[in-house]
Design an enzyme around this catalytic site. Structure first.
Site, PDB file in Angstrom:
ATOM      1  N   LYS A  48       0.910  -1.179   0.059  1.00 54.63           N
ATOM      2  CA  LYS A  48       0.091   0.127   0.050  1.00 54.63           C
ATOM      3  C   LYS A  48       0.656   1.390   0.025  1.00 54.63           C
ATOM      4  O   LYS A  48       0.326   2.370  -0.415  1.00 54.63           O
ATOM      5  CB  LYS A  48      -0.979  -0.115   1.099  1.00 54.63           C
ATOM      6  CG  LYS A  48      -1.807  -1.206   1.323  1.00 54.63           C
ATOM      7  CD  LYS A  48      -2.611  -1.482  -0.063  1.00 54.63           C
ATOM      8  CE  LYS A  48      -3.329  -2.785  -0.163  1.00 54.63           C
ATOM      9  NZ  LYS A  48      -2.908  -4.122   0.371  1.00 54.63           N
ATOM     10  N   TYR A 256     -11.914 -15.070   3.097  1.00 59.46           N
ATOM     11  CA  TYR A 256     -10.877 -13.886   3.256  1.00 59.46           C
ATOM     12  C   TYR A 256     -10.562 -14.222   4.944  1.00 59.46           C
ATOM     13  O   TYR A 256     -11.263 -14.231   5.937  1.00 59.46           O
ATOM     14  CB  TYR A 256     -11.568 -12.712   3.250  1.00 59.46           C
ATOM     15  CG  TYR A 256     -10.575 -11.572   3.614  1.00 59.46           C
ATOM     16  CD1 TYR A 256      -9.709 -11.143   2.826  1.00 59.46           C
ATOM     17  CD2 TYR A 256     -10.517 -10.945   4.653  1.00 59.46           C
ATOM     18  CE1 TYR A 256      -8.734 -10.321   3.065  1.00 59.46           C
ATOM     19  CE2 TYR A 256      -9.598  -9.932   5.445  1.00 59.46           C
ATOM     20  CZ  TYR A 256      -8.850  -9.636   4.240  1.00 59.46           C
ATOM     21  OH  TYR A 256      -7.869  -8.497   4.578  1.00 59.46           O
ATOM     22  N   TYR A 282      -2.701 -12.883   2.768  1.00 58.42           N
ATOM     23  CA  TYR A 282      -2.440 -12.569   1.283  1.00 58.42           C
ATOM     24  C   TYR A 282      -1.553 -13.432   0.802  1.00 58.42           C
ATOM     25  O   TYR A 282      -1.480 -14.232  -0.097  1.00 58.42           O
ATOM     26  CB  TYR A 282      -2.001 -10.926   1.140  1.00 58.42           C
ATOM     27  CG  TYR A 282      -3.265 -10.172   1.369  1.00 58.42           C
ATOM     28  CD1 TYR A 282      -4.432  -9.814   0.541  1.00 58.42           C
ATOM     29  CD2 TYR A 282      -3.359  -9.646   2.792  1.00 58.42           C
ATOM     30  CE1 TYR A 282      -5.289  -9.073   0.776  1.00 58.42           C
ATOM     31  CE2 TYR A 282      -4.361  -8.481   2.999  1.00 58.42           C
ATOM     32  CZ  TYR A 282      -5.301  -8.317   2.279  1.00 58.42           C
ATOM     33  OH  TYR A 282      -6.248  -7.643   2.617  1.00 58.42           O
TER      34      TYR A 282
HETATM   35  C1  LIG Z   1      -3.594  -5.423   0.235  1.00 62.92           C
HETATM   36  C2  LIG Z   1      -2.834  -6.309   0.074  1.00 62.92           C
HETATM   37  C3  LIG Z   1      -2.666  -7.152  -1.044  1.00 62.92           C
HETATM   38  C4  LIG Z   1      -3.738  -6.925  -2.248  1.00 62.92           C
HETATM   39  O1  LIG Z   1      -3.344  -5.856  -2.935  1.00 62.92           O
HETATM   40  P1  LIG Z   1      -4.605  -5.196  -4.145  1.00 62.92           P
HETATM   41  O2  LIG Z   1      -4.022  -4.134  -4.523  1.00 62.92           O
HETATM   42  O3  LIG Z   1      -5.686  -4.809  -2.829  1.00 62.92           O
HETATM   43  O4  LIG Z   1      -5.196  -6.286  -4.723  1.00 62.92           O
HETATM   44  C5  LIG Z   1      -1.843  -8.353  -1.232  1.00 62.92           C
HETATM   45  N1  LIG Z   1      -1.023  -8.436  -0.085  1.00 62.92           N
HETATM   46  C6  LIG Z   1      -0.831  -7.619   0.970  1.00 62.92           C
HETATM   47  C7  LIG Z   1       0.073  -8.276   2.017  1.00 62.92           C
HETATM   48  C8  LIG Z   1      -1.882  -6.728   1.174  1.00 62.92           C
HETATM   49  O5  LIG Z   1      -1.885  -6.115   2.224  1.00 62.92           O
END
Ligand SMILES: *Cc1c(COP(=O)(O)O)cnc(C)c1O
Length: 325
Positions: A48, A256, A282
């Site tokens: 992010k 999720y 993730y």
């Molecule tokens: C938010 C996030 C993602 C996904 O990214 P997007 O741009 O929302 O698809 C992947 N890995 C981590 C660790 C994240 O925090």
């Protein structure tokens, strides 16, 4: 590229590009590399941060005095937004899904240390609660800037289009050519930026997002729409359709944020062969998908593959019991 847009340096870039020789050998191929966006440097790092370089710059240009965003209790996006706000003297309000948990740990602990105000959405729609918070801030004479879920609009995605140009230089310097880039895709901004950036950088490999929580067609359509807007923003318009977007949604597990055996195994494997930490929500899921695609021969043993690490390791601490199960 994007030089007409306001931009703030928040991330430590270029992030390292590293080989994974012990994991590659243990699997008998492919040649695996990792792009370390878990090391972007802002209060624990993650993907992010590159998006926030454009989003927070836009907020400051509009003379906003607070950032408002949404996420789950262990949102990495919210934690990085809180850190970016603190660094630039902005207030930050986080609207988090559900009810306060019994233990404050992981990202949620960091949100508090970073000084963010946390509002729980309870059983209500997060977006509706976020709109109420924005109205409340405005009524109090403040200037709130809403950051979309995951920072995933074209402005945020621009950060990942630039990251693709960064990778192009690293690939050239190392004499590498990746057949595929594999990563975790959820709100789609990272994916959209990489897709738009691939065209700008002349990258001809596959940009394969492993869906974390969305069905294939929904995610493809969302990524195509944001990639189209990002190309427009770059001054190199191109219309993407869902068919242009590579998504694998076979690894959604129980939903999720629910850690299963595939994620746990992938996390241990990366940790114990390479000393590399993944996250439970993730990258653990995306890596589990990558390992399965290799096992099944969908990804060939002779390929050179980049795993783009998107961060999230602070959430490990919130999953201690499930990880040790
Ligand atoms: C938010 C996030 C993602 C996904 O990214 P997007 O741009 O929302 O698809 C992947 N890995 C981590 C660790 C994240 O925090």
């Amino acid at each position: 590229m994007f030089s007409h847009l306001p931009h703030l340096p928040l991330a430590h870039t270029p992030t390292p590009l590293e080989p994974l020789p012990r994991l590659s050998a243990a699997l008998g191929g492919p040649r695996l590399y990792v792009k370390r966006d878990d090391q972007t440097g802002l209060a624990g790092g993650g993907n992010k941060t590159r998006k926030l370089e454009f989003l927070v710059a836009d907020a400051l240009q509009r003379e906003a005095d607070s950032l408002i965003t949404i996420g789950s209790a262990q949102s990495n996006h919210c934690r990085q937004t809180a850190a970016a706000a603190a660094k630039h003297g902005l207030r930050c309000v986080l609207v988090l899904r559900g009810h306060p948990p019994a233990h404050i740990t992981g990202n949620l602990l960091l949100d508090h240390l970073l000084g963010a105000e946390v509002v729980w959405s309870g059983n209500r729609d997060r977006e509706a609660v976020m709109a109420e918070v924005a109205a409340r801030e405005q009524a109090a004479g403040r200037g709130p800037y809403p950051v979309p879920l995951g920072g995933s609009n074209a402005l945020g995605a621009a950060g990942y289009a630039l990251a693709m140009l960064e990778l192009k230089d690293q690939q050239a310097a190392a004499g590498l050519r990746f057949d595929r880039i594999v990563f975790a895709s959820s709100s789609g901004g990272t994916h959209a930026g990489l897709v738009a950036g691939a065209r700008l950088a002349g990258f001809d490999g596959e940009v394969l997002g492993i869906s974390i929580d969305e069905d294939r067609e929904t995610l493809r359509a969302r990524v195509a729409a944001v990639a189209t807007e990002t190309a427009q923003l770059a001054g190199r318009p191109h219309a993407y359709s869902a068919g242009d977007i590579a998504v694998n949604a076979d690894y959604l597990g129980q939903g999720y944020g629910i850690l299963g055996a595939p994620e746990r195994d992938a996390i241990r494997r990366f940790a114990q062969t390479e000393g590399l930490l993944l996250d439970p929500v993730y990258t653990g899921r995306a890596a589990a998908g990558l390992l399965d695609l290799i096992r099944r021969g969908v990804i060939g043993r002779a390929e050179t593959v980049l795993f783009w690490h998107t961060g999230g390791t602070p959430a490990l601490f919130a999953y201690a019991e499930q990880l040790l199960a």
